[in-house]
Structure formats: structure tokens, C-alpha cells
Design an enzyme around this catalytic site. Structure first.
Site, mmCIF file in Angstrom:
data_model
loop_
_atom_site.group_PDB
_atom_site.id
_atom_site.type_symbol
_atom_site.label_atom_id
_atom_site.label_comp_id
_atom_site.label_asym_id
_atom_site.label_seq_id
_atom_site.Cartn_x
_atom_site.Cartn_y
_atom_site.Cartn_z
ATOM 1 N N GLY A 187 7.211 58.936 27.247
ATOM 2 C CA GLY A 187 7.422 60.251 27.871
ATOM 3 C C GLY A 187 8.104 60.115 29.218
ATOM 4 C CE LYS A 188 4.737 56.930 34.356
ATOM 5 N NZ LYS A 188 4.399 55.805 35.214
ATOM 6 C CG ASP A 213 1.583 53.834 40.128
ATOM 7 O OD1 ASP A 213 1.311 53.670 38.927
ATOM 8 O OD2 ASP A 213 0.711 53.917 41.004
ATOM 9 N NE ARG A 268 7.595 60.084 35.527
ATOM 10 C CZ ARG A 268 6.494 60.742 35.153
ATOM 11 N NH1 ARG A 268 6.570 61.824 34.417
ATOM 12 N NH2 ARG A 268 5.307 60.308 35.516
HETATM 13 P P1 IMP Z 1 1.029 55.762 35.647
HETATM 14 O O1 IMP Z 1 2.110 56.140 36.584
HETATM 15 O O2 IMP Z 1 1.596 55.350 34.321
HETATM 16 O O3 IMP Z 1 0.057 54.785 36.245
HETATM 17 O O4 IMP Z 1 0.274 57.113 35.319
HETATM 18 C C1 IMP Z 1 -1.006 57.396 35.735
HETATM 19 C C2 IMP Z 1 -1.659 58.360 34.774
HETATM 20 O O5 IMP Z 1 -1.164 59.663 35.040
HETATM 21 C C3 IMP Z 1 -1.405 58.076 33.305
HETATM 22 O O6 IMP Z 1 -2.579 58.334 32.572
HETATM 23 C C4 IMP Z 1 -0.336 59.060 32.927
HETATM 24 O O7 IMP Z 1 -0.452 59.471 31.584
HETATM 25 C C5 IMP Z 1 -0.598 60.216 33.881
HETATM 26 N N1 IMP Z 1 0.658 60.840 34.233
HETATM 27 C C6 IMP Z 1 1.693 60.279 34.907
HETATM 28 N N2 IMP Z 1 2.714 61.126 34.986
HETATM 29 C C7 IMP Z 1 2.334 62.242 34.332
HETATM 30 C C8 IMP Z 1 2.982 63.462 34.032
HETATM 31 O O8 IMP Z 1 4.153 63.697 34.340
HETATM 32 N N3 IMP Z 1 2.247 64.366 33.359
HETATM 33 C C9 IMP Z 1 0.964 64.147 32.956
HETATM 34 N N4 IMP Z 1 0.323 63.023 33.185
HETATM 35 C C10 IMP Z 1 1.008 62.075 33.855
#
Ligand code: IMP
Length: 177
Positions: A10-11, A60, A163
Site C-alpha cells: 500500500g505504501k 516510517d 505520506r
Molecule cells: P510503518 O511506517 O510501516 O512502521 O507503519 C506503522 C504502522 O502504521 C503500520 O501498522 C502501518 O500499517 C500503519 N500505517 C502507516 N501508514 C499508514 C497509512 O497511511 N494509513 C493507515 N495506517 C498506516
């Protein structure tokens, strides 16, 4: 071509819509326990840059809930894996203050330079129920106005998201050199 180190499809899709040319590298890196997303990102970047020569970026992100004093914040990934969206909704059951924000920190590095970082935020509210099937992670419970991020197309999420903010700032910096 920039390598984006992430296991999250997704990212990657959101970043690719902004950068166009981008390669996903699912190579993993150490996510340290720290107080800020910036510390996590810069530590990860040092590790990644040593392994992947060439332009590389990682990101992150975290969800910060005002009534929970910023929790889950830097622990967002762990909390998503353990109690999930249902757990956050339970913690919020008696809370009138629903304000929350997402923050994203992107780090970028290429050979011969110190890493640079850019951040972005989107402010909204924790809803009372999950809604929508798009996006990922906390998207179904994070609302901007009456709409959850999981109800938005990628295009719409990319108009407002944390993001999109951090990635556009990086792209602007890259384009301006
Ligand atoms: P990380 O940046 O991958 O460490 O994300 C931290 C947590 O936040 C993960 O569980 C991701 O799924 C959630 N997360 C990060 N970005 C988003 C977003 O844009 N929408 C919803 N959840 C997010």
C-alpha cells in the site's frame, strides 16, 4: 531509479503514484525502539544505505491519538499487529476527544551524501466504527471530515495524506537540485 525499501504494498503504491519511477525492495531493516519517527528512519537508512548502493529511500509512519497522549505513535506497527483497529476503538470508547494525526517521515540517501529527511502530517479524527475497504492499516478508523481514509481512492488519499506530504517534499527537493 530510486529503491524504496518497504514490505508494504500500500505504501509503495502511494509513493509510486507520486514518483512514477520507483522500485520496491522488500529487504527489511532494523526498526529501533526510539521516541521519534525520525530516529527510527535515520537508523534504518544507515543500515539500508550500506547494503543497497544507489539512490534509496525508506519511510516510517505512525498514528498519534491526542486523547491517548500520542499513543500508538512510534509503536503503531506493533499495536496494529497486536490489538489492531478494534483495540484502538475500544481504548477510545469513553473518549470525547477523537483528534488524531498521522505523521510520515521519509529518509533518502545516495552515495556520497548524508541522508536527508522530510515529513508530512494529516490531521483528522478516530471514528466510532471502521469504514471502507481501501488503503491499509489504520485507514478504516481514521476520518478526515466524514470520510475514512479507507473509503478514499488512492488518488484522493494522495491529495491529503501524511505520506503524500513527505514524499512530495522529497520529490520537490530532488527536482530542485
Ligand atoms: P510503518 O511506517 O510501516 O512502521 O507503519 C506503522 C504502522 O502504521 C503500520 O501498522 C502501518 O500499517 C500503519 N500505517 C502507516 N501508514 C499508514 C497509512 O497511511 N494509513 C493507515 N495506517 C498506516
Amino acid at each position: 531509479m530510486i529503491n524504496f525499501v518497504t514490505s508494504n504494498k500500500g505504501k509503495f503504491a502511494e509513493a509510486q503514484a507520486i514518483f512514477g519511477d520507483l522500485a520496491q525492495k522488500d529487504i527489511g531493516y532494523t526498526e529501533i525502539q526510539a521516541d521519534t519517527l525520525e530516529e527510527v528512519a535515520i537508523f534504518g537508512m544507515k543500515e539500508v544505505a550500506a547494503r543497497l548502493p544507489g539512490p534509496v529511500m525508506l519511510e516510517d509512519a505512525g498514528l498519534f491519538v491526542e486523547a491517548l497522549n500520542g499513543f500508538p505513535g512510534v509503536y503503531s506497527a506493533y499495536v496494529q499487529k497486536t490489538i489492531g483497529n478494534a483495540g484502538i476503538l475500544r481504548l477510545m470508547e469513553c473518549q470525547e476527544n477523537r483528534k488524531a494525526y498521522f505523521k510520515s517521515v521519509v529518509a533518502y540517501s545516495e552515495p556520497g551524501m548524508d541522508a536527508v529527511m522530510f515529513s508530512g502530517e494529516v490531521h483528522g479524527q478516530i471514528g466510532f466504527e471502521p469504514r471502507g475497504k481501501k488503503g491499509f492499516g489504520y485507514d478504516p478508523i481514521f476520518y478526515v471530515g466524514d470520510v475514512s481514509l479507507a473509503e478514499m481512492d488512492l488518488e484522493n488519499k494522495n491529495q491529503i495524506s501524511h505520506r503524500a506530504g513527505s514524499m512530495r517534499a522529497l520529490k520537490k527537493w530532488l527536482d530542485s537540485r
